[in-house]
Design a protein around this motif. Structure first.
Motif, short mmCIF file in Angstrom:
data_model
loop_
_atom_site.label_atom_id
_atom_site.label_comp_id
_atom_site.label_asym_id
_atom_site.label_seq_id
_atom_site.Cartn_x
_atom_site.Cartn_y
_atom_site.Cartn_z
N GLN A 51 0.82 -0.51 4.95
CA GLN A 51 0.73 -1.97 5.10
C GLN A 51 0.53 -2.64 3.74
O GLN A 51 1.13 -3.67 3.44
CB GLN A 51 -0.43 -2.31 6.03
CG GLN A 51 -0.70 -3.80 6.18
CD GLN A 51 -1.81 -4.06 7.18
OE1 GLN A 51 -1.58 -4.17 8.37
NE2 GLN A 51 -3.03 -4.14 6.70
N GLU A 52 -0.31 -2.02 2.91
CA GLU A 52 -0.58 -2.59 1.59
C GLU A 52 0.71 -2.65 0.75
O GLU A 52 0.94 -3.63 0.04
CB GLU A 52 -1.64 -1.75 0.87
CG GLU A 52 -2.36 -2.47 -0.25
CD GLU A 52 -3.22 -3.64 0.22
OE1 GLU A 52 -3.36 -3.84 1.45
OE2 GLU A 52 -3.73 -4.38 -0.64
N ASN A 59 -8.20 3.19 4.22
CA ASN A 59 -8.25 2.88 2.80
C ASN A 59 -6.84 2.55 2.30
O ASN A 59 -5.98 3.43 2.27
CB ASN A 59 -8.82 4.09 2.05
CG ASN A 59 -8.75 3.92 0.54
OD1 ASN A 59 -8.44 2.83 0.03
ND2 ASN A 59 -9.02 5.00 -0.17
N ASN A 77 0.03 -11.10 10.66
CA ASN A 77 -0.70 -9.94 10.12
C ASN A 77 -1.89 -10.40 9.26
O ASN A 77 -1.73 -11.17 8.31
CB ASN A 77 0.26 -9.08 9.29
CG ASN A 77 -0.42 -7.87 8.66
OD1 ASN A 77 -1.07 -7.99 7.62
ND2 ASN A 77 -0.29 -6.72 9.29
N SER A 78 -3.06 -9.89 9.57
CA SER A 78 -4.28 -10.42 8.94
C SER A 78 -4.35 -10.07 7.45
O SER A 78 -4.79 -10.88 6.64
CB SER A 78 -5.52 -9.90 9.66
OG SER A 78 -5.59 -8.50 9.57
N ARG A 79 -3.88 -8.89 7.07
CA ARG A 79 -3.91 -8.50 5.67
C ARG A 79 -2.95 -9.37 4.84
O ARG A 79 -3.30 -9.82 3.75
CB ARG A 79 -3.53 -7.02 5.54
CG ARG A 79 -3.63 -6.46 4.14
CD ARG A 79 -5.05 -6.36 3.64
NE ARG A 79 -5.10 -5.96 2.24
CZ ARG A 79 -6.12 -6.20 1.42
NH1 ARG A 79 -7.18 -6.84 1.88
NH2 ARG A 79 -6.09 -5.80 0.18
N ARG A 102 -7.47 -1.77 9.32
CA ARG A 102 -8.78 -2.29 8.90
C ARG A 102 -9.80 -1.16 8.71
O ARG A 102 -10.77 -1.30 7.99
CB ARG A 102 -9.32 -3.27 9.95
CG ARG A 102 -8.59 -4.60 9.89
CD ARG A 102 -9.02 -5.52 11.02
NE ARG A 102 -7.89 -6.38 11.35
CZ ARG A 102 -7.83 -7.15 12.43
NH1 ARG A 102 -8.83 -7.15 13.30
NH2 ARG A 102 -6.77 -7.89 12.65
N LYS A 103 -9.55 -0.03 9.39
CA LYS A 103 -10.47 1.11 9.27
C LYS A 103 -10.03 2.07 8.18
O LYS A 103 -10.70 3.08 7.93
CB LYS A 103 -10.51 1.87 10.60
CG LYS A 103 -11.12 1.08 11.73
CD LYS A 103 -11.18 1.96 12.99
CE LYS A 103 -11.02 1.14 14.24
NZ LYS A 103 -10.34 1.88 15.31
N ASP A 139 -1.99 -3.43 12.17
CA ASP A 139 -2.93 -4.43 11.64
C ASP A 139 -4.37 -4.04 12.00
O ASP A 139 -5.26 -4.02 11.15
CB ASP A 139 -2.56 -5.80 12.25
CG ASP A 139 -3.33 -6.94 11.59
OD1 ASP A 139 -4.22 -6.69 10.77
OD2 ASP A 139 -3.03 -8.11 11.92
N THR A 140 -4.58 -3.67 13.26
CA THR A 140 -5.92 -3.33 13.73
C THR A 140 -6.42 -2.02 13.12
O THR A 140 -7.53 -1.94 12.59
CB THR A 140 -5.92 -3.19 15.27
OG1 THR A 140 -5.30 -4.36 15.80
CG2 THR A 140 -7.33 -3.07 15.82
N ALA A 184 -2.92 1.92 6.49
CA ALA A 184 -3.48 0.92 5.57
C ALA A 184 -2.69 0.94 4.26
O ALA A 184 -2.38 -0.11 3.70
CB ALA A 184 -4.95 1.20 5.31
N ARG A 234 -4.51 -12.81 4.35
CA ARG A 234 -5.57 -12.85 3.36
C ARG A 234 -5.02 -12.76 1.94
O ARG A 234 -5.41 -13.52 1.05
CB ARG A 234 -6.56 -11.72 3.63
CG ARG A 234 -7.88 -12.02 2.99
CD ARG A 234 -8.99 -11.13 3.41
NE ARG A 234 -9.65 -10.68 2.21
CZ ARG A 234 -10.21 -9.50 2.07
NH1 ARG A 234 -10.18 -8.64 3.07
NH2 ARG A 234 -10.79 -9.19 0.95
#
Lengths: 173, 362
Positions: free
Chosen positions: B259-260, B191, B291-293, B188-189, B184-185, B256, B296
């Motif tokens: 996760q997406e 793509n 999970n923040s993504r 964020r950095k 998760d962390t 990323a 959102r």
């Protein structure tokens, strides 16, 4: 407790997950109470997929999804005989199988598949069929079957006869 | 009625007091993350030992924070399963002892039913009927929830749980533990469009999930560029990335993108379930719901459909005992029943379609 020499070994290349599952289903059809299949291979090599094939061969109803047992350590399914699906991914080396209560399952009335069996290799039953899965490209897998003990040897012999037309090699030199 | 909830199904020891199934008077969680970190995952026998050590202090703390004595409690609720059997037995044992010595009723609760209750513990509680997504390291289930304690399983994973895929990918990339938080962390950095990992939507109209293919796609991607092998100090058979230097993209881009892919499927299936069952409300819980993504994207997509989303705060999404106390209250109210003290832990409920989470396995 382990016999170091397999009595019989067999290798086979599968081109895709469907072939891997079909091969496992063929093995599942042959399994009897007390049979132990030790599955070894890295992340993504197809251990859970192979177990899904075994379950189909053991006639586990399709309403049951054979999911990864990593979280629960052991899942049990009804089939023509009980199917115990174990996963040692989270078991640290040196842990006693007796302490986990897995001995009842390993020497019980069902067929057993153990993922990440290499974690407790020295504690695996002497009689076992090892299936080593290795990547051979993205979808293809190289499967090595090693039969330790007489009953596993008979199962592997039958599997080879049924699945046929593949290179069979004698035991390790 | 004030219900004391006790939860010990995995790696959190928790106790809470909840009044009338909706007001949290206290909620205490003792996490074992530090204990399991060296192993990169929950080690069952270490978990049980730690539960035994801390369960009484945790319960005492929960009562103290609520400024109550055991005699003020109307009932005790405890997680019966699913979970690790050795861990579950610790909570069940203590709960039985308290119920026996105080004469208060003891309610066994399904952990997943508890997770759904988290959405009804917020200040603006969810409404019925709703679709509930319970997504964690051990489960990825969609429920059609008609009322408290009346949930029907309508979708489930066919292979790996979403959280399990997070943990295994984190381990493969040598990112540390717990995998979900680390990814998760780091994501964020990165793509999320750097690599297109496959999304498994399965058959048309299916509300089932499959995450094993995404996991294997990450393995395949990494293997294309670098050697994956057993590193020093790892368990037999354990493989992970030895060097990230040869990768054509940043590790942050890989996680990323991974996760997406997972989030896409979770969001799509949850929205599809809400439409199939024509509900106005969606609730989400379980560790991955922190999970923040995912949070959102759920807010965006559920909002786009004009539906209400109840996403409990992260501390109510992850394992806690307030949700168990709430579920216990409603079960007690609904059935008015009294349970014998001879019930056992149930490590795995058969996740079959149409099964109510509180049904006993047949």
């Amino acid at each position: 407790m382990t016999d170091d020499q397999p009595l019989l070994s067999w290798e086979r290349l599968t081109r895709n997950p469907a072939e891997t599952k079909l091969l496992a289903e063929g093995l599942g059809r042959l399994l009897q109470p007390g049979d132990v299949i030790a599955l070894m291979g890295e992340l993504g090599s197809g251990k859970t997929l192979f177990s899904q094939g075994l379950a189909r061969g053991l006639q586990v109803p399709e309403a049951y999804y054979i999911t990864s047992p990593t979280f629960a350590i052991i899942n049990e399914y009804p089939g023509r005989i009980p199917f115990y699906h174990l996963d040692l991914y989270r078991i640290s080396a040196g842990v006693d199988l007796l302490e986990l209560g897995l001995d009842e399952v390993l020497y019980g009335q069902g067929a057993v598949a153990i993922e990440w069996a290499e974690r407790l290799k020295e504690q695996l039953p002497g009689e076992r069929l090892e299936v080593h899965l290795a990547f051979s490209g993205e979808a293809a897998r190289h499967l090595d079957f090693l039969a330790f003990g007489v009953k596993p040897e008979l199962r592997l012999q039958a599997l080879i006869e049924n699945m046929g037309n593949t290179r069979v090699r004698p035991s390790f030199e | 009625m004030k219900v004391l909830g006790i939860e010990s199904s995995c790696d959190e020891t928790a106790a809470a007091v909840v009044e009338d199934g909706c007001r949290i008077l206290s909620s205490v969680v003792s996490s074992q993350i530090a204990i399991h970190r060296p192993y990169g995952g929950v080690v069952p026998e270490l978990a049980s030992r730690q539960h035994i050590k801390v369960i009484i202090p945790v319960i005492t703390e929960a009562l103290q924070r609520a400024a109550l004595n055991l005699s003020d409690i109307g009932a005790v609720a405890v997680t019966q399963g699913p979970g690790l059997v050795g861990s579950l037995l610790v909570g069940i044992g203590v709960a039985k002892a308290i119920a026996y010595s105080t004469g208060k009723p003891l309610v066994p609760v399904n952990h997943l039913e508890g997770h759904i209750q988290a959405a009804f513990l917020e200040e603006a509680p969810a409404s019925f009927p709703c679709i509930g997504l319970v997504v964690s390291g051990g489960h990825t289930n969609l429920y059609y929830v008609e009322d408290h304690g009346r949930s029907t399983l309508v979708g489930r994973t066919r292979d790996d749980a979403a959280g399990e895929a997070f943990d295994k990918v984190a381990k493969l990339l040598n990112l540390g533990y717990p995998g979900g938080m680390v990814i998760d962390t780091l994501a964020r950095k990165g793509n999320p469009k750097a690599i297109s990992f496959p999304r498994a939507y399965l058959e048309k109209d299916s509300l089932d999930f499959s995450f094993s293919g995404i996991k294997t796609a990450v393995v395949n991607f990494v293997r294309r560029y670098v050697d994956v092998g057993e590193a020093d100090g790892q368990q037999p058979g354990e493989q992970s990335l030895k060097s990230a230097k040869l990768l054509p993209v940043q590790v942050a881009d890989i996680v990323a993108s991974f996760q997406e892919a997972v989030v896409d499927v979770l969001v799509q299936k949850t929205c599809a379930a809400a439409q199939q069952f024509r509900v106005r409300q969606v609730v989400v819980a379980g560790g991955v719901a922190a999970n923040s993504r995912l949070r959102r994207r759920l807010e965006e997509e559920v909002g786009r459909l004009g539906l209400h989303l109840q996403l409990p705060k992260p501390e109510l999404c992850t394992d806690n005992a307030a949700m168990i106390a709430a579920a216990g209250f409603h079960k007690l109210k609904m059935t008015g029943g009294r349970w014998d003290l001879d019930f056992d832990a149930i490590s795995r409920w058969p996740d079959l379609p149409g099964y109510l989470p509180d049904d006993r396995p047949k």
